[in-house]
Design an enzyme around this catalytic site. Structure first.
Site, PDB file in Angstrom:
ATOM      1  N   SER A 228      60.916  11.323 -43.267  1.00 52.02           N
ATOM      2  CA  SER A 228      59.714  10.728 -42.684  1.00 52.02           C
ATOM      3  C   SER A 228      60.061   9.573 -41.752  1.00 52.02           C
ATOM      4  O   SER A 228      61.168   9.017 -41.832  1.00 52.02           O
ATOM      5  CB  SER A 228      58.790  10.232 -43.804  1.00 52.02           C
ATOM      6  OG  SER A 228      58.128  11.321 -44.406  1.00 52.02           O
ATOM      7  N   MET A 229      59.093   9.206 -40.917  1.00 56.28           N
ATOM      8  CA  MET A 229      59.308   8.083 -39.997  1.00 56.28           C
ATOM      9  C   MET A 229      59.621   6.827 -40.816  1.00 56.28           C
ATOM     10  O   MET A 229      58.947   6.559 -41.815  1.00 56.28           O
ATOM     11  CB  MET A 229      58.063   7.863 -39.134  1.00 56.28           C
ATOM     12  CG  MET A 229      57.847   8.967 -38.118  1.00 56.28           C
ATOM     13  SD  MET A 229      56.389   8.692 -37.096  1.00 56.28           S
ATOM     14  CE  MET A 229      55.074   9.257 -38.165  1.00 56.28           C
TER      15      MET A 229
ATOM     16  N   ARG B  58      42.606  18.320 -36.894  1.00 53.81           N
ATOM     17  CA  ARG B  58      42.703  16.871 -37.016  1.00 53.81           C
ATOM     18  C   ARG B  58      41.574  16.180 -36.239  1.00 53.81           C
ATOM     19  O   ARG B  58      41.095  15.120 -36.643  1.00 53.81           O
ATOM     20  CB  ARG B  58      44.082  16.386 -36.528  1.00 53.81           C
ATOM     21  CG  ARG B  58      45.249  16.737 -37.454  1.00 53.81           C
ATOM     22  CD  ARG B  58      45.125  16.013 -38.780  1.00 53.81           C
ATOM     23  NE  ARG B  58      44.907  14.605 -38.591  1.00 53.81           N
ATOM     24  CZ  ARG B  58      45.881  13.700 -38.469  1.00 53.81           C
ATOM     25  NH1 ARG B  58      47.137  14.073 -38.587  1.00 53.81           N
ATOM     26  NH2 ARG B  58      45.593  12.429 -38.286  1.00 53.81           N
TER      27      ARG B  58
ATOM     28  N   ASP C  10      56.693  19.702 -45.010  1.00 50.33           N
ATOM     29  CA  ASP C  10      56.631  18.606 -44.037  1.00 50.33           C
ATOM     30  C   ASP C  10      58.082  18.228 -43.760  1.00 50.33           C
ATOM     31  O   ASP C  10      59.002  18.734 -44.421  1.00 50.33           O
ATOM     32  CB  ASP C  10      55.841  17.430 -44.659  1.00 50.33           C
ATOM     33  CG  ASP C  10      55.693  16.232 -43.717  1.00 50.33           C
ATOM     34  OD1 ASP C  10      55.887  16.384 -42.495  1.00 50.33           O
ATOM     35  OD2 ASP C  10      55.387  15.126 -44.222  1.00 50.33           O
TER      36      ASP C  10
ATOM     37  N   HIS D 258      48.210   9.746 -46.334  1.00 52.38           N
ATOM     38  CA  HIS D 258      47.799  10.264 -45.017  1.00 52.38           C
ATOM     39  C   HIS D 258      46.461  11.004 -45.201  1.00 52.38           C
ATOM     40  O   HIS D 258      46.402  12.225 -45.139  1.00 52.38           O
ATOM     41  CB  HIS D 258      48.881  11.199 -44.478  1.00 52.38           C
ATOM     42  CG  HIS D 258      48.799  11.458 -43.000  1.00 52.38           C
ATOM     43  ND1 HIS D 258      47.862  10.858 -42.187  1.00 52.38           N
ATOM     44  CD2 HIS D 258      49.530  12.273 -42.185  1.00 52.38           C
ATOM     45  CE1 HIS D 258      48.029  11.276 -40.940  1.00 52.38           C
ATOM     46  NE2 HIS D 258      49.031  12.132 -40.913  1.00 52.38           N
TER      47      HIS D 258
ATOM     48  N   ARG E 107      49.252  13.994 -32.860  1.00 53.34           N
ATOM     49  CA  ARG E 107      47.969  14.492 -33.345  1.00 53.34           C
ATOM     50  C   ARG E 107      46.992  13.373 -33.714  1.00 53.34           C
ATOM     51  O   ARG E 107      45.806  13.426 -33.369  1.00 53.34           O
ATOM     52  CB  ARG E 107      48.165  15.396 -34.585  1.00 53.34           C
ATOM     53  CG  ARG E 107      48.599  16.789 -34.232  1.00 53.34           C
ATOM     54  CD  ARG E 107      49.613  17.283 -35.213  1.00 53.34           C
ATOM     55  NE  ARG E 107      50.856  16.570 -35.005  1.00 53.34           N
ATOM     56  CZ  ARG E 107      51.833  16.988 -34.188  1.00 53.34           C
ATOM     57  NH1 ARG E 107      51.707  18.132 -33.587  1.00 53.34           N
ATOM     58  NH2 ARG E 107      52.927  16.270 -33.991  1.00 53.34           N
ATOM     59  N   THR E 108      47.480  12.375 -34.422  1.00 55.48           N
ATOM     60  CA  THR E 108      46.569  11.326 -34.900  1.00 55.48           C
ATOM     61  C   THR E 108      46.029  10.537 -33.715  1.00 55.48           C
ATOM     62  O   THR E 108      44.854  10.177 -33.670  1.00 55.48           O
ATOM     63  CB  THR E 108      47.303  10.420 -35.909  1.00 55.48           C
ATOM     64  OG1 THR E 108      47.925  11.265 -36.880  1.00 55.48           O
ATOM     65  CG2 THR E 108      46.354   9.465 -36.589  1.00 55.48           C
TER      66      THR E 108
ATOM     67  N   ARG F 125      48.091   2.959 -38.190  1.00 54.63           N
ATOM     68  CA  ARG F 125      49.294   3.718 -38.574  1.00 54.63           C
ATOM     69  C   ARG F 125      50.402   2.689 -38.741  1.00 54.63           C
ATOM     70  O   ARG F 125      50.875   2.103 -37.757  1.00 54.63           O
ATOM     71  CB  ARG F 125      49.636   4.761 -37.507  1.00 54.63           C
ATOM     72  CG  ARG F 125      50.963   5.433 -37.781  1.00 54.63           C
ATOM     73  CD  ARG F 125      51.177   6.699 -36.962  1.00 54.63           C
ATOM     74  NE  ARG F 125      50.470   7.809 -37.530  1.00 54.63           N
ATOM     75  CZ  ARG F 125      50.859   9.093 -37.447  1.00 54.63           C
ATOM     76  NH1 ARG F 125      51.961   9.406 -36.808  1.00 54.63           N
ATOM     77  NH2 ARG F 125      50.152  10.054 -37.996  1.00 54.63           N
TER      78      ARG F 125
ATOM     79  N   GLN G 114      44.954  13.685 -42.681  1.00 59.22           N
ATOM     80  CA  GLN G 114      45.631  14.981 -42.726  1.00 59.22           C
ATOM     81  C   GLN G 114      45.065  15.840 -43.865  1.00 59.22           C
ATOM     82  O   GLN G 114      44.875  17.048 -43.716  1.00 59.22           O
ATOM     83  CB  GLN G 114      47.138  14.757 -42.940  1.00 59.22           C
ATOM     84  CG  GLN G 114      47.950  16.022 -42.831  1.00 59.22           C
ATOM     85  CD  GLN G 114      47.935  16.612 -41.431  1.00 59.22           C
ATOM     86  OE1 GLN G 114      48.192  15.925 -40.469  1.00 59.22           O
ATOM     87  NE2 GLN G 114      47.626  17.893 -41.321  1.00 59.22           N
TER      88      GLN G 114
ATOM     89  N   CYS H   8      51.878  19.742 -41.422  1.00 61.72           N
ATOM     90  CA  CYS H   8      51.091  18.750 -40.673  1.00 61.72           C
ATOM     91  C   CYS H   8      51.643  18.527 -39.272  1.00 61.72           C
ATOM     92  O   CYS H   8      50.928  18.061 -38.396  1.00 61.72           O
ATOM     93  CB  CYS H   8      51.056  17.439 -41.441  1.00 61.72           C
ATOM     94  SG  CYS H   8      52.677  16.656 -41.619  1.00 61.72           S
TER      95      CYS H   8
ATOM     96  N   ASN I  20      53.946  10.823 -48.289  1.00 61.88           N
ATOM     97  CA  ASN I  20      52.566  10.456 -47.955  1.00 61.88           C
ATOM     98  C   ASN I  20      51.631  11.660 -47.819  1.00 61.88           C
ATOM     99  O   ASN I  20      50.482  11.622 -48.259  1.00 61.88           O
ATOM    100  CB  ASN I  20      52.559   9.608 -46.677  1.00 61.88           C
ATOM    101  CG  ASN I  20      53.480  10.134 -45.570  1.00 61.88           C
ATOM    102  OD1 ASN I  20      53.998  11.248 -45.637  1.00 61.88           O
ATOM    103  ND2 ASN I  20      53.686   9.309 -44.537  1.00 61.88           N
TER     104      ASN I  20
END
Ligand code: CP
Ligand code: NVA
Length: 318
Positions: free
Chosen positions: A237-238, A300, A233, A138, A62-63, A111, A141, A273, A169
């Protein structure tokens, strides 16, 4: 922050009128974009001949799409600089990379992993930095999410948002964004996971300013009771892949499912998100008529347009 440049690091750094203006401008650009009419040259030439750098050290759907789309809308040329494409981290330092990338571009959408990398970028870049996700914030978002809530409910003031998930985030910026929009926020995190104390402090201040309440609980049921919006979410997370097994155990009982949504207000909506996994939300909720996740995903694009307009083209905020 260096050289008097205004960067978009976190919603916490913005005033309530500045944040509201970003959401309103996102709505404005959505209207123009969706009308199918040709855009004015004021828009289409705003970044003509300019590069929009995208320094991405993590994966993105998306980003990436929204940033590229927004750059093109303003006549700019997006340049994706993924972690395997450039010298950064292998042959070149963060400092040198920042100096070089910013010397040839209009802005850097970044990012990155840690928040300190965003801070270093802000310190050494000669152009605006737009935080496109770090481990703490973020903001794009959050702009998108408040736009989506406004569209779904018409008005934001007095709604209740329940977060069921990690203290990550996404909620760090969403909590402040929601409070700035008059939305009561109830965050449910597992025992042993704490909200970032800086966010809690900002949340308390904004809460006093707007009259919207803020609470942190360990009980998803109490958070979801009478909620108009339920948000979650990923639990992992990454960058946290090594902790996956431990985190999944920690989040047992935190899946958003029909047991939880039954407690919500009759007009409840579900948001996420994305990307989404089964463990945090059932298909039944995710694909229900109450789910607005795909509208949220599309928004977004308009959040990225508002960010470029405010921070890169430098239209006055508020
Ligand atoms: N929501 C979000 O930031 O998605 P991507 O990771 O796909 O960009
Ligand atoms: N909290 C997630 C958000 C992904 C858009 C992560 O940082 O991976």
């Amino acid at each position: 922050m260096s050289k008097g440049i205004k960067h978009l690091v976190s919603i916490s750094d913005l005033t309530t009128p500045e944040f509201t203006s970003l959401v309103n401008r996102a709505a404005h650009h959505k209207k123009i974009f969706k009308s199918g009419q040709p855009v004015s040259s004021e828009i289409s030439d705003a970044l003509k001949g300019k590069l929009v750098a995208m320094l991405f050290s993590k994966r993105s759907t998306r980003t990436r799409i929204s940033t590229e789309g927004a750059a093109v809308y303003f006549g700019g040329h997006p340049m994706f600089l993924g972690k395997d494409d450039i010298q950064l981290g292998v042959n070149e330092s963060f400092y040198d990379t920042t100096r070089i990338v910013s010397s040839m571009t209009s802005c850097i959408f970044a990012r990155v992993n840690s928040h300190s990398e965003i801070q270093q970028l802000c310190e050494h870049s000669s152009v605006p930095i737009i935080n496109s996700l770090c481990d703490t914030y973020h903001p794009l978002q959050a702009i998108c999410d408040i736009l989506t809530i406004k569209e779904a409910f018409g008005e934001t003031k007095g709604l209740k948002l329940a977060w069921v998930g990690d203290a990550n985030n996404v909620i760090n910026d969403l909590a402040i964004a929601a409070l700035r929009s008059g939305i009561h926020v109830s965050v449910a995190v597992p025992r042993g996971i704490e909200m970032n104390p800086t966010i809690v402090d900002v949340a308390k201040t904004v809460s006093q300013e707007t009259g919207a309440s803020f609470e942190v609980t360990n009980d998803p049921k109490s958070a979801c009771t009478d909620a108009n919006i339920i948000v979650t979410d990923t639990f992992v997370s990454m960058g946290e892949e090594a902790q996956k097994q431990i985190k999944l155990q920690q989040f047992s009982g935190f899946q958003v499912n029909s047991e939880l949504t039954k407690l919500a207000a009759p007009n409840w909506k579900f948001m996420h998100c994305l990307p989404r996994h089964q463990e945090e939300v059932t298909d039944e909720v995710f694909y229900s008529n109450n789910s607005i996740v795909f509208e949220e995903g599309e928004n977004r694009l308009y959040a990225a347009m508002a960010a470029i307009e405010a921070f890169v083209i430098k239209k006055e905020l508020a």
